[in-house]
Write an enzyme that holds these catalytic residues in place. Structure first.
Site, PDB file in Angstrom:
ATOM      1  N   ASP A 124      79.951  -3.211 -10.925  1.00 16.68           N
ATOM      2  CA  ASP A 124      79.825  -2.737 -12.308  1.00 16.68           C
ATOM      3  C   ASP A 124      78.568  -3.387 -12.882  1.00 16.68           C
ATOM      4  O   ASP A 124      78.390  -4.595 -12.796  1.00 16.68           O
ATOM      5  CB  ASP A 124      81.067  -3.136 -13.095  1.00 16.68           C
ATOM      6  CG  ASP A 124      81.037  -2.597 -14.506  1.00 16.68           C
ATOM      7  OD1 ASP A 124      80.491  -1.486 -14.703  1.00 16.68           O
ATOM      8  OD2 ASP A 124      81.527  -3.275 -15.416  1.00 16.68           O
TER       9      ASP A 124
ATOM     10  N   GLU B   1      84.840   4.103  -7.887  1.00 13.03           N
ATOM     11  CA  GLU B   1      83.663   4.821  -8.409  1.00 13.03           C
ATOM     12  C   GLU B   1      82.907   5.575  -7.325  1.00 13.03           C
ATOM     13  O   GLU B   1      82.326   6.635  -7.589  1.00 13.03           O
ATOM     14  CB  GLU B   1      82.714   3.835  -9.089  1.00 13.03           C
ATOM     15  CG  GLU B   1      81.472   4.518  -9.658  1.00 13.03           C
ATOM     16  CD  GLU B   1      80.643   3.643 -10.572  1.00 13.03           C
ATOM     17  OE1 GLU B   1      80.803   2.407 -10.554  1.00 13.03           O
ATOM     18  OE2 GLU B   1      79.846   4.225 -11.346  1.00 13.03           O
TER      19      GLU B   1
ATOM     20  N   THR C 268      75.529  -1.524 -12.196  1.00 18.28           N
ATOM     21  CA  THR C 268      74.711  -1.135 -11.038  1.00 18.28           C
ATOM     22  C   THR C 268      73.216  -1.160 -11.340  1.00 18.28           C
ATOM     23  O   THR C 268      72.411  -1.601 -10.503  1.00 18.28           O
ATOM     24  CB  THR C 268      75.097   0.279 -10.567  1.00 18.28           C
ATOM     25  OG1 THR C 268      76.451   0.277 -10.114  1.00 18.28           O
ATOM     26  CG2 THR C 268      74.211   0.749  -9.444  1.00 18.28           C
TER      27      THR C 268
HETATM   28  C1  LIP Z   1      78.078   0.768 -16.433  1.00 20.55           C
HETATM   29  C2  LIP Z   1      78.980   0.185 -17.506  1.00 20.55           C
HETATM   30  C3  LIP Z   1      78.171  -0.153 -18.752  1.00 20.55           C
HETATM   31  C4  LIP Z   1      77.534   1.105 -19.286  1.00 20.55           C
HETATM   32  C5  LIP Z   1      76.612   1.673 -18.234  1.00 20.55           C
HETATM   33  C6  LIP Z   1      77.374   1.985 -16.942  1.00 20.55           C
HETATM   34  P1  LIP Z   1      78.235   1.226 -13.822  1.00 20.55           P
HETATM   35  O1  LIP Z   1      78.872   1.083 -15.311  1.00 20.55           O
HETATM   36  O2  LIP Z   1      79.595  -0.979 -16.997  1.00 20.55           O
HETATM   37  O3  LIP Z   1      78.990  -0.717 -19.754  1.00 20.55           O
HETATM   38  O4  LIP Z   1      76.824   0.821 -20.464  1.00 20.55           O
HETATM   39  O5  LIP Z   1      76.037   2.858 -18.747  1.00 20.55           O
HETATM   40  O6  LIP Z   1      78.309   2.999 -17.184  1.00 20.55           O
HETATM   41  O7  LIP Z   1      77.627   2.601 -13.793  1.00 20.55           O
HETATM   42  O8  LIP Z   1      77.218   0.179 -13.643  1.00 20.55           O
HETATM   43  O9  LIP Z   1      79.400   1.091 -12.894  1.00 20.55           O
END
Ligand code: LIP
Length: 266
Positions: free
Chosen positions: A91, A72, A93
């Site tokens: 994940d 990412e 964040t």
């Molecule tokens: C997150 C996802 C989550 C989604 C968030 C975001 P990140 O990924 O795990 O399911 O609802 O909007 O995309 O940005 O924390 O890696």
């Protein structure tokens, strides 16, 4: 692909996910610093995201220098082994930045073209540092939480316990909420935990009956999707060619009912 190699990939993912998660936990306790915003003000990256991904990338390169990398927070790398590591270093964040303990390190090894629906996922590790839970899967050899083999749920007599999520673009929220309204016809309740990899791990573990979300990135779901399929569940994408494909995951019946509702909503 030899069975030995697939198990080696899982063991490597497991070890690195735990080390990376420990680093994320330490940085969280020290205080989290915003490094930048991406697609919108709500789409943030912290210094810890970048540091954790750099650690993961360094550990993978030391053991398997010929593999590709798709993460990412850093540039993708093709590799020449035919295997690509698909990585979300933290994940969830936003949860991490706010101090909400629902975040995970997500690491998957895939074979073939690094595109969902085209790749063969071989190995996965999803590590939740706050709960010290490490979910793993190896293609053809099940999904596990520590030494416990995981299975998706098969019956939902009171309705399905579902999870979903929303993107960082406020313009997409109305449409996503309209989907939620339609899906609630089969639900007992809804959860919004904020980390796709954990939502998928919880479907694999039977803690959720199903999960659906539009617009996820490859690294959000690569590892969690293998957990679900190796736990006897189904993961698919509706509107697969759109800019915001809808990921749908669950046991066979819940997945089918979610897919029918979502495909008939337009
Ligand atoms: C997150 C996802 C989550 C989604 C968030 C975001 P990140 O990924 O795990 O399911 O609802 O909007 O995309 O940005 O924390 O890696």
């Amino acid at each position: 692909m030899s069975r030995e190699l697939e198990h080696e990939l899982t063991d490597l993912a497991l070890r690195i996910a735990r080390e990376a998660g420990d680093l994320a936990r330490v940085r969280r306790a020290e205080g989290v610093h915003l490094a930048a915003t991406k697609s919108s003000l709500a789409d943030i990256v912290t210094d810890a995201d970048r540091e954790v991904e750099a650690l993961i990338r360094e550990r993978l390169r030391a053991v398997r220098p010929g593999d590709g990398f798709l993460g990412e927070e850093s540039d993708s790398e093709q590799g020449e082994s035919g295997i690509t590591w698909v990585v979300d270093p933290i994940d969830g964040t936003v949860n991490y930045a706010y101090g909400i303990p629902s975040y995970a390190v997500s690491i998957a090894a895939v074979q073939g073209r690094a595109e969902p629906g085209e790749w063969d996922a071989l190995a996965a590790a999803v590590y939740a540092p706050a709960s010290d839970e490490l979910f793993t899967a190896t293609r053809g050899h099940g999904a596990w939480l520590g030494g416990r083999r995981l299975s998706v749920t098969t019956e939902t007599p009171a309705g399905a316990l579902l999870a979903t999520g929303f993107g960082y673009d406020p313009a997409t929220h109305d449409g996503d909420l309209a989907t939620v309204r339609k899906v609630m016809t089969i639900a007992r309740d809804l959860r919004r935990a904020g980390a796709a990899s954990l939502d998928l791990a919880f479907v694999a573990a039977g803690r959720l009956d199903g999960y659906f979300e539009r617009g996820l990135k490859h690294w959000d779901h690569a590892a969690g999707a293998l957990l679900v399929s190796e736990a006897g569940g189904v993961v698919s994408f509706a509107d697969a060619r759109s800019s915001r494909p809808m990921l749908i995951a669950g046991g066979t019946e819940v997945h089918a009912r979610l897919r029918q509702i979502i495909e008939n909503e337009t």
